[in-house]
Design a protein around this motif. Structure first.
Motif, PDB file in Angstrom:
ATOM      1  N   ALA A  80      -9.379   4.655  -2.082  1.00  0.00           N
ATOM      2  CA  ALA A  80      -8.916   4.937  -1.235  1.00  0.00           C
ATOM      3  C   ALA A  80      -7.143   4.209  -0.750  1.00  0.00           C
ATOM      4  N   ALA A  81      -6.821   3.864  -2.360  1.00  0.00           N
ATOM      5  CA  ALA A  81      -5.267   3.331  -2.587  1.00  0.00           C
ATOM      6  C   ALA A  81      -4.945   4.695  -3.288  1.00  0.00           C
ATOM      7  N   PHE A  82      -5.622   5.603  -4.099  1.00  0.00           N
ATOM      8  CA  PHE A  82      -5.107   6.841  -4.931  1.00  0.00           C
ATOM      9  C   PHE A  82      -4.914   7.829  -3.337  1.00  0.00           C
ATOM     10  N   VAL A  83      -5.062   7.900  -2.856  1.00  0.00           N
ATOM     11  CA  VAL A  83      -5.179   8.792  -1.416  1.00  0.00           C
ATOM     12  C   VAL A  83      -4.152   8.589   0.042  1.00  0.00           C
ATOM     13  N   ASN A  84      -3.772   6.947  -0.518  1.00  0.00           N
ATOM     14  CA  ASN A  84      -2.860   6.050   0.989  1.00  0.00           C
ATOM     15  C   ASN A  84      -1.613   6.322  -0.473  1.00  0.00           C
ATOM     16  N   GLY A  85      -1.779   6.194  -2.095  1.00  0.00           N
ATOM     17  CA  GLY A  85      -0.270   5.627  -2.465  1.00  0.00           C
ATOM     18  C   GLY A  85      -0.251   7.564  -2.491  1.00  0.00           C
ATOM     19  N   ALA A 111      -2.300  -0.110  -3.394  1.00  0.00           N
ATOM     20  CA  ALA A 111      -3.690  -0.491  -3.532  1.00  0.00           C
ATOM     21  C   ALA A 111      -3.758  -2.089  -3.152  1.00  0.00           C
ATOM     22  N   ALA A 112      -2.395  -3.085  -2.643  1.00  0.00           N
ATOM     23  CA  ALA A 112      -2.853  -4.399  -2.082  1.00  0.00           C
ATOM     24  C   ALA A 112      -3.010  -4.181  -0.803  1.00  0.00           C
ATOM     25  N   LEU A 113      -3.141  -3.092  -0.317  1.00  0.00           N
ATOM     26  CA  LEU A 113      -4.112  -2.928   1.538  1.00  0.00           C
ATOM     27  C   LEU A 113      -5.595  -2.275   0.679  1.00  0.00           C
ATOM     28  N   ALA A 114      -5.585  -1.314   0.033  1.00  0.00           N
ATOM     29  CA  ALA A 114      -7.506  -1.454  -0.203  1.00  0.00           C
ATOM     30  C   ALA A 114      -7.788  -2.654  -0.680  1.00  0.00           C
ATOM     31  N   ALA A 168       1.270  -2.434  -8.904  1.00  0.00           N
ATOM     32  CA  ALA A 168      -0.022  -2.687  -8.441  1.00  0.00           C
ATOM     33  C   ALA A 168      -0.918  -3.751  -9.097  1.00  0.00           C
ATOM     34  N   ALA A 169      -1.295  -3.756 -10.150  1.00  0.00           N
ATOM     35  CA  ALA A 169      -2.452  -4.461 -11.166  1.00  0.00           C
ATOM     36  C   ALA A 169      -2.280  -5.636 -10.032  1.00  0.00           C
ATOM     37  N   ALA A 210       2.010  12.704  -6.695  1.00  0.00           N
ATOM     38  CA  ALA A 210       0.558  11.658  -6.575  1.00  0.00           C
ATOM     39  C   ALA A 210       1.230  11.019  -7.527  1.00  0.00           C
ATOM     40  N   HIS A 211       1.943  11.007  -8.158  1.00  0.00           N
ATOM     41  CA  HIS A 211       2.318  10.149  -8.888  1.00  0.00           C
ATOM     42  C   HIS A 211       1.706   8.190  -8.809  1.00  0.00           C
ATOM     43  N   CYS A 212       2.706   8.280  -6.766  1.00  0.00           N
ATOM     44  CA  CYS A 212       2.366   6.947  -6.557  1.00  0.00           C
ATOM     45  C   CYS A 212       0.601   6.630  -6.496  1.00  0.00           C
ATOM     46  N   GLY A 213      -0.171   7.507  -5.909  1.00  0.00           N
ATOM     47  CA  GLY A 213      -1.121   7.387  -5.851  1.00  0.00           C
ATOM     48  C   GLY A 213      -2.194   6.712  -7.007  1.00  0.00           C
ATOM     49  N   TRP A 214      -1.958   7.458  -8.188  1.00  0.00           N
ATOM     50  CA  TRP A 214      -2.666   8.181  -9.751  1.00  0.00           C
ATOM     51  C   TRP A 214      -2.055   5.882 -10.163  1.00  0.00           C
ATOM     52  N   ALA A 215      -0.760   5.995  -9.825  1.00  0.00           N
ATOM     53  CA  ALA A 215       0.139   4.703 -10.091  1.00  0.00           C
ATOM     54  C   ALA A 215      -0.661   3.272  -9.264  1.00  0.00           C
ATOM     55  N   ALA A 216      -1.527   3.293  -8.034  1.00  0.00           N
ATOM     56  CA  ALA A 216      -2.384   2.656  -6.799  1.00  0.00           C
ATOM     57  C   ALA A 216      -3.420   2.250  -7.876  1.00  0.00           C
ATOM     58  N   HIS A 217      -3.993   3.653  -7.882  1.00  0.00           N
ATOM     59  CA  HIS A 217      -5.946   3.503  -8.421  1.00  0.00           C
ATOM     60  C   HIS A 217      -5.416   2.778  -9.731  1.00  0.00           C
ATOM     61  N   GLY A 218      -4.432   2.706 -10.634  1.00  0.00           N
ATOM     62  CA  GLY A 218      -4.699   2.203 -11.821  1.00  0.00           C
ATOM     63  C   GLY A 218      -4.559   0.701 -11.526  1.00  0.00           C
TER      64      GLY A 218
END
Length: 459
Positions: A80-85, A111-114, A168-169, A210-218
């Motif tokens: 979810a963090a990935f898609v929202n990012g 990331a935080a919301l997820a 995000a981490a 997609a960059h911020c999505g992958w950052a949120a996911h990571g």
């Protein structure tokens, strides 16, 4: 702050910080902006990045922990963090910190919301504040203090996603209420996950969305692994084979630690009034001013846009690509095309999302007559502000000029809360009815007083 490895210093900051009132008041506005941008991206007719991301995440499936804005899917928190990012960064409408010139909220907030929706119990506002602050300071540390050059960008690296993964981490680790050592481990783990190459800014491709999505996911993954006992190297940031060696070659450690927790870089993060690369905003301002003064775009014979020398590679080169961008999305990174948009009449806050829905032949014709060059005044102001000058030669032979020393929304000219709210209402209204938009704005506002994250995702 206690001296020691930088990751430990940042871990102690994130674990203990209680943000001051000004920061706590600011964070819900960051969330509002991210949510509005994401919903507008969801509603975009020509979108490719977010639907592609969601199809992949649906195929991978998993425990339904967290929601996806607009689509109403529930996915594992990292997914979810990935898609929202992806949604948050897709329109290039997300906030910008100066002088690091990165967009912190589009990685940290998703990331935080997820994580919060999935049950992480910590203080959401403090977590997001800490994550954004760390993101900004890592970005600042990679700026050359003598020239102002962004050393990430010099190497083709996207500081937004690279630093945003760590930010995000930090946010998610704080939400998990990890101690300083475990947050330092999350930083150490996240440093191996951040990535992003900027060539798409110049010559095409939609991967940057997609960059911020992958950052949120990571970020979610790194913090979760730290909570489960995976560890990171203590000198991951400053070490011989560490983060800064890998991404910038050299760095300023004082930018990471100086007055950390006392002087907040988060409060220097500005909101965008126009949905385009921030380097184009000074030119847009100049063009709007000339048009307001009576310039008829049909009278333009030629024009010269003067901007800071370091931004030429993003909005002026390759010249053929920028004069004739290959899509409405790529037009957002074109100095000539964005000036043509502003001269021919934009919408929203001056230039709006609909101006980039498709390429316009009249604007392409005008863009072909606009050259972009380095301007010494704008170069001296960069990266503390985005300045520029536009000179236009008309059919009568007259030369019109307008200069801005800082673009609208930037330092000295910040958007008001009313303007940010207007931006949110317009963005969210592309996906939701008016009543739902108002309810969502109230739900975001309630987060500041402990309101539930689930209210942002009504069933």
């Amino acid at each position: 702050m206690t001296a020691g490895p930088l990751a430990q210093v940042l871990g102690e900051f994130a674990a203990k910080v209680d943000p001051p009132a000004a920061v706590r008041a600011d964070v819900p506005t960051r969330i509002l902006d991210v949510v509005g941008n994401a919903l507008a991206a969801y509603a975009e007719k020509n979108a490719d990045a977010a639907p592609a991301a969601l199809r992949v995440m649906r195929r991978w499936a998993g425990v339904p922990e967290s929601s996806v804005l607009g689509f109403r899917d529930r996915l594992p928190a990292p997914s979810a963090a990935f898609v929202n990012g992806v949604l948050a960064h897709s329109l290039d409408y997300d906030d910008t910190h100066l002088p690091s010139v990165l967009h912190p909220s589009a990685s940290v907030v998703p990331a935080a919301l997820a994580a919060a929706e999935a049950g992480a119990p910590g203080d959401l506002i403090a977590a997001i504040a800490a994550g954004i602050e760390v993101t900004n300071r890592l970005g600042m540390a990679g700026c050359d203090p003598d020239t102002g050059a962004n050393l990430y960008f010099e190497r083709g690296q996207h500081a937004t996603s690279i630093c945003g993964t760590i930010g995000a981490a930090v946010a998610v680790a704080r939400l998990y209420e990890l101690d300083a050592g475990r947050i330092a481990d999350a930083i150490g783990i996240a440093a191996s996950m951040g990535a992003g190459v900027l060539e798409a800014n110049r010559t095409g491709g939609s991967v940057k969305r997609a960059h911020c999505g992958w950052a949120a996911h990571g970020g979610v993954v790194a913090a979760t692994l730290a909570a489960e006992g995976l560890t990171g190297p203590p000198t991951v940031l400053e070490g011989r084979f560490g983060f800064f060696t890998a991404h910038t070659g050299r760095f300023d450690p004082t930018a990471v630690t100086d007055r950390l927790g006392e002087e907040w870089e988060l409060l220097r993060t500005v909101f965008k009034p126009y949905p385009s690369n921030h380097f184009t905003h000074a030119g847009i301002d100049c063009a709007l001013a000339l048009r307001a003064a009576g310039l008829d775009p049909d009278d333009v014979v030629s024009a010269e846009l003067g901007v800071a020398e370091p931004v030429l590679r993003t909005i002026a080169e390759p010249a053929a690509e920028k004069a004739r961008p290959r899509s409405g999305y790529h037009a957002k990174f074109s100095g000539p095309y964005t000036v043509a948009v502003a001269l021919t009449g934009g919408g929203g806050l001056g230039v709006g999302l609909d101006d980039f829905a498709a390429l316009d032949p009249r604007r392409l014709d005008l863009a072909a007559r606009i050259e972009v060059r380095a301007d010494p005044v704008a170069s001296a102001a960069f990266p503390r502000a985005f300045a520029g000058v536009l000179r236009v030669r008309t059919r009568t032979g007259s030369v019109l000029q307008h200069r801005v020393t800082s673009s609208r929304g930037g330092p000295g000219h910040p958007l008001s809360l009313a303007e940010v709210t207007e931006k949110f209402t317009g963005n969210a209204g592309r996906a939701l009815p008016a009543g739902a938009v108002a309810a969502l704005a109230r739900a975001v506002g309630d987060l500041g007083s402990g309101g539930p994250v689930s209210a942002l995702f009504p069933s």
